[in-house]
Design a protein around this motif. Sequence first.
Motif, PDB file in Angstrom:
ATOM      1  N   LEU A  18     -12.620  13.654 -17.415  1.00  0.00           N
ATOM      2  CA  LEU A  18     -10.662  13.658 -17.276  1.00  0.00           C
ATOM      3  C   LEU A  18     -10.259  13.796 -18.588  1.00  0.00           C
ATOM      4  O   LEU A  18     -10.389  12.364 -19.671  1.00  0.00           O
ATOM      5  N   PRO A  19     -10.011  14.845 -19.900  1.00  0.00           N
ATOM      6  CA  PRO A  19      -9.352  14.634 -20.800  1.00  0.00           C
ATOM      7  C   PRO A  19      -8.761  13.442 -21.181  1.00  0.00           C
ATOM      8  O   PRO A  19      -8.743  12.605 -22.260  1.00  0.00           O
ATOM      9  N   ASN A  20      -8.015  13.210 -20.010  1.00  0.00           N
ATOM     10  CA  ASN A  20      -6.668  12.595 -20.721  1.00  0.00           C
ATOM     11  C   ASN A  20      -6.523  11.032 -19.369  1.00  0.00           C
ATOM     12  O   ASN A  20      -5.941  11.484 -18.562  1.00  0.00           O
ATOM     13  N   LEU A  21      -7.133  10.507 -19.692  1.00  0.00           N
ATOM     14  CA  LEU A  21      -7.091   8.978 -18.146  1.00  0.00           C
ATOM     15  C   LEU A  21      -5.518   8.795 -17.550  1.00  0.00           C
ATOM     16  O   LEU A  21      -5.158   8.822 -16.170  1.00  0.00           O
ATOM     17  N   ALA A  22      -4.606   9.367 -18.553  1.00  0.00           N
ATOM     18  CA  ALA A  22      -2.918   9.070 -18.363  1.00  0.00           C
ATOM     19  C   ALA A  22      -2.106   9.935 -17.451  1.00  0.00           C
ATOM     20  O   ALA A  22      -1.504  10.054 -16.878  1.00  0.00           O
ATOM     21  N   ALA A  23      -3.368  11.584 -16.761  1.00  0.00           N
ATOM     22  CA  ALA A  23      -2.955  12.062 -15.787  1.00  0.00           C
ATOM     23  C   ALA A  23      -2.802  11.898 -14.345  1.00  0.00           C
ATOM     24  O   ALA A  23      -3.886  12.538 -13.745  1.00  0.00           O
ATOM     25  N   GLY A  24      -2.444  11.425 -14.271  1.00  0.00           N
ATOM     26  CA  GLY A  24      -2.144  11.258 -12.915  1.00  0.00           C
ATOM     27  C   GLY A  24      -1.663  11.544 -11.994  1.00  0.00           C
ATOM     28  O   GLY A  24      -1.104  12.967 -12.397  1.00  0.00           O
ATOM     29  N   CYS A  25      -0.745  11.427 -11.058  1.00  0.00           N
ATOM     30  CA  CYS A  25       0.183  12.903 -10.340  1.00  0.00           C
ATOM     31  C   CYS A  25       1.143  11.520  -9.444  1.00  0.00           C
ATOM     32  O   CYS A  25       0.518  10.643  -8.659  1.00  0.00           O
ATOM     33  N   SER A  26       2.337  12.216  -9.601  1.00  0.00           N
ATOM     34  CA  SER A  26       2.989  10.815  -8.852  1.00  0.00           C
ATOM     35  C   SER A  26       3.130  11.155  -7.029  1.00  0.00           C
ATOM     36  O   SER A  26       3.858  10.255  -6.820  1.00  0.00           O
ATOM     37  N   MET A  27       3.235  12.549  -6.830  1.00  0.00           N
ATOM     38  CA  MET A  27       3.062  12.605  -5.249  1.00  0.00           C
ATOM     39  C   MET A  27       1.658  11.756  -4.940  1.00  0.00           C
ATOM     40  O   MET A  27       2.083  10.781  -3.550  1.00  0.00           O
ATOM     41  N   ALA A  28      -0.087  11.646  -5.581  1.00  0.00           N
ATOM     42  CA  ALA A  28      -0.299  10.571  -4.777  1.00  0.00           C
ATOM     43  C   ALA A  28      -0.338   9.750  -4.883  1.00  0.00           C
ATOM     44  O   ALA A  28      -0.602   9.554  -3.349  1.00  0.00           O
ATOM     45  N   ASP A  29       0.647   8.977  -6.087  1.00  0.00           N
ATOM     46  CA  ASP A  29       1.021   8.075  -6.284  1.00  0.00           C
ATOM     47  C   ASP A  29       1.862   7.243  -5.213  1.00  0.00           C
ATOM     48  O   ASP A  29       2.307   6.441  -4.170  1.00  0.00           O
ATOM     49  N   MET A  30       2.136   8.289  -4.031  1.00  0.00           N
ATOM     50  CA  MET A  30       3.724   7.983  -3.188  1.00  0.00           C
ATOM     51  C   MET A  30       2.356   7.468  -1.826  1.00  0.00           C
ATOM     52  O   MET A  30       3.494   6.786  -1.250  1.00  0.00           O
ATOM     53  N   ALA A  31       1.346   7.385  -2.164  1.00  0.00           N
ATOM     54  CA  ALA A  31       0.837   6.854  -0.763  1.00  0.00           C
ATOM     55  C   ALA A  31       0.175   6.249  -1.293  1.00  0.00           C
ATOM     56  O   ALA A  31      -1.338   6.933  -1.635  1.00  0.00           O
ATOM     57  N   ASP A  32      -0.131   4.875  -1.421  1.00  0.00           N
ATOM     58  CA  ASP A  32      -1.859   4.299  -1.649  1.00  0.00           C
ATOM     59  C   ASP A  32      -2.415   3.566  -0.774  1.00  0.00           C
ATOM     60  O   ASP A  32      -1.412   3.500   0.676  1.00  0.00           O
ATOM     61  N   ILE A  33      -3.214   3.218  -0.816  1.00  0.00           N
ATOM     62  CA  ILE A  33      -4.201   2.583   0.566  1.00  0.00           C
ATOM     63  C   ILE A  33      -3.809   1.613   1.293  1.00  0.00           C
ATOM     64  O   ILE A  33      -3.974   1.436   2.802  1.00  0.00           O
ATOM     65  N   ASP A  34      -3.330   0.804   0.503  1.00  0.00           N
ATOM     66  CA  ASP A  34      -2.694  -0.382   1.115  1.00  0.00           C
ATOM     67  C   ASP A  34      -1.251   0.257   2.309  1.00  0.00           C
ATOM     68  O   ASP A  34      -1.250  -0.654   2.914  1.00  0.00           O
ATOM     69  N   GLN A  35      -0.226   0.472   1.643  1.00  0.00           N
ATOM     70  CA  GLN A  35       0.188   0.945   2.639  1.00  0.00           C
ATOM     71  C   GLN A  35       0.065   1.996   3.558  1.00  0.00           C
ATOM     72  O   GLN A  35       0.209   2.061   5.046  1.00  0.00           O
ATOM     73  N   VAL A  36      -1.153   2.686   3.265  1.00  0.00           N
ATOM     74  CA  VAL A  36      -1.111   3.957   4.871  1.00  0.00           C
ATOM     75  C   VAL A  36      -2.144   3.090   5.853  1.00  0.00           C
ATOM     76  O   VAL A  36      -2.251   2.833   7.119  1.00  0.00           O
ATOM     77  N   GLU A  37      -3.090   1.739   5.440  1.00  0.00           N
ATOM     78  CA  GLU A  37      -3.511   1.028   6.322  1.00  0.00           C
ATOM     79  C   GLU A  37      -2.641  -0.161   7.156  1.00  0.00           C
ATOM     80  O   GLU A  37      -2.617  -0.369   8.469  1.00  0.00           O
ATOM     81  N   ASP A  38      -1.546  -0.265   6.177  1.00  0.00           N
ATOM     82  CA  ASP A  38      -0.366  -0.819   6.819  1.00  0.00           C
ATOM     83  C   ASP A  38       0.331  -0.182   7.877  1.00  0.00           C
ATOM     84  O   ASP A  38       0.230  -0.269   8.919  1.00  0.00           O
ATOM     85  N   CYS A  39       0.820   1.169   7.616  1.00  0.00           N
ATOM     86  CA  CYS A  39       0.984   1.930   8.953  1.00  0.00           C
ATOM     87  C   CYS A  39       0.000   2.928   9.614  1.00  0.00           C
ATOM     88  O   CYS A  39       0.944   2.137  10.701  1.00  0.00           O
ATOM     89  N   TRP A  40      -1.024   2.221   9.381  1.00  0.00           N
ATOM     90  CA  TRP A  40      -1.671   2.385  10.746  1.00  0.00           C
ATOM     91  C   TRP A  40      -1.898   0.951  11.747  1.00  0.00           C
ATOM     92  O   TRP A  40      -1.634   1.708  12.608  1.00  0.00           O
ATOM     93  N   GLU A  41      -1.333  -0.068  11.168  1.00  0.00           N
ATOM     94  CA  GLU A  41      -1.151  -1.199  11.806  1.00  0.00           C
ATOM     95  C   GLU A  41      -0.400  -1.362  12.218  1.00  0.00           C
ATOM     96  O   GLU A  41      -0.288  -1.656  13.777  1.00  0.00           O
TER      97      GLU A  41
END
Length: 441
Positions: free
Chosen positions: A162-185
């Motif tokens: 990835l030419p620039n590691l700072a190229a993330g995605c704000s939408m993707a960041d709106m669901a992190d794994i801890d939040q999703v695991e908590d939702c599942w529980e």
Amino acid sequence: MTLLPFPELTDPGNTDPSVDHAIRAIVGGASTDATCSTDLAEGPWTFDSRPGYGPGSSMGDVIPTGSPRQGELPVEYREADEADLDARIRAAKATLGDRVVVLGHFYQREEVVQHADYVGDSFQLANAALDRPEAEAIVFCGVHFMAETADLLSRPEQSVILPNLAAGCSMADMADIDQVEDCWEQLADVLGPLDVADDSGRVPVIPVTYMNSSAAIKGFVGRHGGIVCTSSNAETVLEWAFERGHRVLFFPDQHLGRNTAKAMGVALEQMPMWNPRRPLGGSSAEQLVDSRVILWHGFCSVHRRFTVGQIEQARAEHPGVRVIVHPECPMEVVDAADEAGSTDYIRRAIDAATEPTTFAIGTEINLVRRLAAQYPQHEIFCLDPVVCPCSTMYRIHPGYLAWVLEELVAGRVVNQISVAAGVATPARVALERMLAAKPRA
């Protein structure tokens, strides 16, 4: 699937596809158009040391703590002009030959796309990498989750960069794994064991994640009997999920989930929102029990900029205009448009138009300007009159592309993206299910 290289501009006329040139003209006073941030005229390395997504459509979104940062780009690349960087990129690619393949997303700036061997959406590009098994390195000019997906689908000995590691995605960041695991529980507390099928053979809920999500989220989906979807096959994926579950947990983009389910006949009252910052996502237990699609509180900041008012203005100023928007747009915008479809759908719709047509397009400005240059027989413009590219896609600059390619020439791999085996195995399961869910013709 073989993805063909993006067509060359056969007759660009007076249309310059470069968003960078447009922004510089605005900042320099040569254009009366508006931009959402004059900082876009600066090199992205100016912002690499700062927290945030950078200037552009996502600059107001809150970036998670610990998000990847890019180290300092050597000064020779920061100070090189456009022509010098172009020459250096071409020379490096010529030296590397088949050892490298450069992938460019539709939303990349023109100065990067012109060097890509393949151009497409995230799913098409991940597949394109499979067509070059001889390549030692895959340089993915896109954002972080796309490079992760390429790593998941490529051969183990291939390096994904990835030419620039700072190229993330704000939408993707709106669901992190801890939040999703908590939702599942929490859903299990309301709906009972989520992996136990009833007499109908269906489980209480099937998780579905959009491609625009992290590898960790894709791994979660794979572990829990779910599937990944794209904007092209979302309806097919929801049908697949409804055959296996009474409801769907859809994340991270609420708009794609809502627009797709609504078109399939799911009532809006059966699509409660899950806000990860509220108990039970902000819904009642009864609402969750009665639901068909539970929508995550996420969105794309690019596509949230489009409005019904913009469509009304386009129709008033251009009688007979054909309005096409991306399904990540809000529901009222999709309803007001003539058509909604993926980035590739938009490109194909314009390509198939046999008579000169006026198109108003609701998607990222780099693609819209490129299409306007590529199809001069049509009048093509962006619904949003403000020049405001995707913040994170715009972090990929020719300076970074020249740097990673010349490092490869020197025998060094920089900015490699690698998904851990524990995540990669279930994530590939979810992606394989997606590959089998072919979109309707």
